[in-house]
Design a protein around this motif. Sequence first.
Motif, PDB file in Angstrom:
ATOM      1  N   MET A   1      -7.600 -58.884  27.392  1.00 24.41           N
ATOM      2  CA  MET A   1      -6.333 -59.289  26.830  1.00 24.41           C
ATOM      3  C   MET A   1      -5.247 -58.327  27.312  1.00 24.41           C
ATOM      4  SD  MET A   1      -5.121 -59.466  22.819  1.00 24.41           S
ATOM      5  CE  MET A   1      -6.110 -58.077  22.357  1.00 24.41           C
ATOM      6  N   GLN A   2      -4.144 -58.876  27.773  1.00 22.68           N
ATOM      7  CA  GLN A   2      -2.980 -58.106  28.200  1.00 22.68           C
ATOM      8  C   GLN A   2      -1.945 -58.091  27.074  1.00 22.68           C
ATOM      9  OE1 GLN A   2      -1.616 -57.053  31.644  1.00 22.68           O
ATOM     10  NE2 GLN A   2      -3.778 -56.602  31.833  1.00 22.68           N
ATOM     11  N   ILE A   3      -1.291 -56.937  26.887  1.00 25.85           N
ATOM     12  CA  ILE A   3      -0.196 -56.839  25.932  1.00 25.85           C
ATOM     13  C   ILE A   3       0.991 -56.163  26.606  1.00 25.85           C
ATOM     14  CG2 ILE A   3      -1.735 -56.777  23.929  1.00 25.85           C
ATOM     15  CD1 ILE A   3      -1.047 -53.764  23.681  1.00 25.85           C
ATOM     16  N   GLN A   4       2.176 -56.349  26.050  1.00 22.83           N
ATOM     17  CA  GLN A   4       3.396 -55.710  26.545  1.00 22.83           C
ATOM     18  C   GLN A   4       3.690 -54.503  25.670  1.00 22.83           C
ATOM     19  OE1 GLN A   4       5.459 -56.907  29.209  1.00 22.83           O
ATOM     20  NE2 GLN A   4       3.589 -58.062  29.570  1.00 22.83           N
ATOM     21  N   LEU A   5       4.024 -53.380  26.296  1.00 25.76           N
ATOM     22  CA  LEU A   5       4.404 -52.207  25.519  1.00 25.76           C
ATOM     23  C   LEU A   5       5.461 -51.401  26.253  1.00 25.76           C
ATOM     24  CD1 LEU A   5       1.790 -49.403  25.663  1.00 25.76           C
ATOM     25  CD2 LEU A   5       1.345 -51.562  26.751  1.00 25.76           C
ATOM     26  N   LEU A   6       6.064 -50.476  25.535  1.00 27.40           N
ATOM     27  CA  LEU A   6       7.108 -49.634  26.093  1.00 27.40           C
ATOM     28  C   LEU A   6       6.559 -48.810  27.249  1.00 27.40           C
ATOM     29  CD1 LEU A   6       9.967 -48.350  25.868  1.00 27.40           C
ATOM     30  CD2 LEU A   6       8.954 -46.702  24.289  1.00 27.40           C
ATOM     31  N   GLY A  92       2.992 -54.574  31.171  1.00 31.39           N
ATOM     32  CA  GLY A  92       1.836 -55.315  30.665  1.00 31.39           C
ATOM     33  C   GLY A  92       0.578 -54.592  31.088  1.00 31.39           C
ATOM     34  N   MET A  93      -0.327 -54.419  30.140  1.00 31.55           N
ATOM     35  CA  MET A  93      -1.604 -53.786  30.490  1.00 31.55           C
ATOM     36  C   MET A  93      -2.694 -54.222  29.542  1.00 31.55           C
ATOM     37  SD  MET A  93      -1.108 -49.742  29.425  1.00 31.55           S
ATOM     38  CE  MET A  93       0.065 -49.481  30.704  1.00 31.55           C
ATOM     39  N   ASP A  94      -3.898 -53.915  29.931  1.00 26.43           N
ATOM     40  CA  ASP A  94      -5.066 -54.230  29.128  1.00 26.43           C
ATOM     41  C   ASP A  94      -4.969 -53.541  27.766  1.00 26.43           C
ATOM     42  OD1 ASP A  94      -8.007 -55.134  28.947  1.00 26.43           O
ATOM     43  OD2 ASP A  94      -8.102 -52.970  28.536  1.00 26.43           O
ATOM     44  N   PHE A  95      -5.400 -54.208  26.717  1.00 30.48           N
ATOM     45  CA  PHE A  95      -5.310 -53.704  25.353  1.00 30.48           C
ATOM     46  C   PHE A  95      -5.945 -52.324  25.196  1.00 30.48           C
ATOM     47  CE2 PHE A  95      -6.865 -53.396  20.956  1.00 30.48           C
ATOM     48  CZ  PHE A  95      -5.667 -53.533  20.278  1.00 30.48           C
ATOM     49  N   GLU A  96      -7.122 -52.128  25.737  1.00 33.94           N
ATOM     50  CA  GLU A  96      -7.805 -50.831  25.597  1.00 33.94           C
ATOM     51  C   GLU A  96      -7.077 -49.737  26.372  1.00 33.94           C
ATOM     52  OE1 GLU A  96     -10.183 -50.039  23.423  1.00 33.94           O
ATOM     53  OE2 GLU A  96     -10.050 -52.114  22.748  1.00 33.94           O
ATOM     54  N   LYS A  99      -3.972 -48.445  24.522  1.00 33.31           N
ATOM     55  CA  LYS A  99      -4.191 -47.516  23.403  1.00 33.31           C
ATOM     56  C   LYS A  99      -4.015 -46.063  23.833  1.00 33.31           C
ATOM     57  CE  LYS A  99      -7.485 -50.309  20.779  1.00 33.31           C
ATOM     58  NZ  LYS A  99      -8.895 -50.376  20.315  1.00 33.31           N
ATOM     59  N   LYS A 100      -4.246 -45.778  25.114  1.00 38.65           N
ATOM     60  CA  LYS A 100      -4.159 -44.403  25.630  1.00 38.65           C
ATOM     61  C   LYS A 100      -2.842 -44.121  26.354  1.00 38.65           C
ATOM     62  CE  LYS A 100      -9.073 -44.709  26.521  1.00 38.65           C
ATOM     63  NZ  LYS A 100      -9.434 -45.983  27.166  1.00 38.65           N
ATOM     64  N   PHE A 101      -2.067 -45.151  26.598  1.00 36.40           N
ATOM     65  CA  PHE A 101      -0.850 -45.021  27.393  1.00 36.40           C
ATOM     66  C   PHE A 101       0.257 -44.306  26.623  1.00 36.40           C
ATOM     67  CE2 PHE A 101       3.264 -46.590  28.898  1.00 36.40           C
ATOM     68  CZ  PHE A 101       3.172 -46.259  30.239  1.00 36.40           C
ATOM     69  N   LYS A 102       0.975 -43.411  27.310  1.00 31.74           N
ATOM     70  CA  LYS A 102       2.119 -42.697  26.730  1.00 31.74           C
ATOM     71  C   LYS A 102       3.375 -43.051  27.529  1.00 31.74           C
ATOM     72  CE  LYS A 102      -0.284 -40.345  23.749  1.00 31.74           C
ATOM     73  NZ  LYS A 102      -0.700 -41.184  22.668  1.00 31.74           N
ATOM     74  N   PRO A 103       4.390 -43.609  26.887  1.00 29.86           N
ATOM     75  CA  PRO A 103       5.616 -43.953  27.605  1.00 29.86           C
ATOM     76  C   PRO A 103       6.425 -42.712  27.981  1.00 29.86           C
ATOM     77  CG  PRO A 103       5.878 -44.369  25.270  1.00 29.86           C
ATOM     78  CD  PRO A 103       4.448 -43.956  25.481  1.00 29.86           C
ATOM     79  N   VAL A 104       7.332 -42.885  28.934  1.00 26.34           N
ATOM     80  CA  VAL A 104       8.254 -41.828  29.346  1.00 26.34           C
ATOM     81  C   VAL A 104       9.551 -42.025  28.565  1.00 26.34           C
ATOM     82  CG1 VAL A 104       9.582 -40.885  31.266  1.00 26.34           C
ATOM     83  CG2 VAL A 104       7.251 -41.720  31.655  1.00 26.34           C
ATOM     84  N   LEU A 105       9.984 -40.993  27.859  1.00 27.61           N
ATOM     85  CA  LEU A 105      11.219 -41.038  27.071  1.00 27.61           C
ATOM     86  C   LEU A 105      12.186 -40.003  27.607  1.00 27.61           C
ATOM     87  CD1 LEU A 105       9.571 -41.176  23.540  1.00 27.61           C
ATOM     88  CD2 LEU A 105      10.175 -43.092  25.029  1.00 27.61           C
ATOM     89  N   VAL A 106      13.414 -40.429  27.914  1.00 23.36           N
ATOM     90  CA  VAL A 106      14.432 -39.550  28.480  1.00 23.36           C
ATOM     91  C   VAL A 106      15.613 -39.505  27.505  1.00 23.36           C
ATOM     92  CG1 VAL A 106      16.007 -39.190  30.422  1.00 23.36           C
ATOM     93  CG2 VAL A 106      13.715 -40.117  30.827  1.00 23.36           C
ATOM     94  N   PHE A 107      16.085 -38.290  27.214  1.00 25.31           N
ATOM     95  CA  PHE A 107      17.185 -38.078  26.278  1.00 25.31           C
ATOM     96  C   PHE A 107      18.309 -37.331  27.000  1.00 25.31           C
ATOM     97  CE2 PHE A 107      13.280 -38.394  23.880  1.00 25.31           C
ATOM     98  CZ  PHE A 107      13.612 -39.303  22.888  1.00 25.31           C
ATOM     99  N   PRO A 108      19.212 -38.072  27.673  1.00 25.52           N
ATOM    100  CA  PRO A 108      20.290 -37.418  28.421  1.00 25.52           C
ATOM    101  C   PRO A 108      21.323 -36.761  27.498  1.00 25.52           C
ATOM    102  CG  PRO A 108      20.122 -39.759  28.973  1.00 25.52           C
ATOM    103  CD  PRO A 108      19.243 -39.511  27.810  1.00 25.52           C
TER     104      PRO A 108
END
Length: 115
Positions: A1-6, A92-96, A99-108
Motif C-alpha cells: 500500500m502506498q500513502i502520501q506524506l510530508l 508517495g511511499m510504501d506504508f512500512e 513509518k521510518k521516513f523523516k521529512p526535511v523542515l526548513v525555517f528561514p
Amino acid sequence: MQIQLLKSKIHRVRVTQAELHYVGSITIDEDLMDAANLIENEKVQIVNINNGERLETYVIKGERGSGEICLNGPASRKVAVGDIIIIIAYVGMDFEEAKKFKPVLVFPDERNRIS
C-alpha cells in the motif's frame, strides 16, 4: 500500500515578488531549494498564512542567495508581496517505509535566508 506524506517544507518564508504575466509556477532561491530537498519542476503546495489561500504549482530555480520567493502567473493573484507562506512537498511511499521516513523542515529567517 502506498500513502502520501510530508517530504519537505519551507516554513514561513516571505513572498518577495508576484508576477502575473508569466507561464506559472513559484520561483525559489536555490539555497532554499537545496535545504528543503526540492528540485526544479517538483509539484508543491503553497499555503498563505496571511489570507488562508492554498494552491498547487511547480518549482523554478531562483538566484542562489537572493532570498527570492516569487509566485508567477495565476498564482500571483493568491498572494501579496510581503505575505508569509509555507511551501510543502509530498511523497508517495510504501506504508512500512513511511513509518521510518523523516521529512526535511526548513525555517528561514525574516530575509528568507537559512539560519
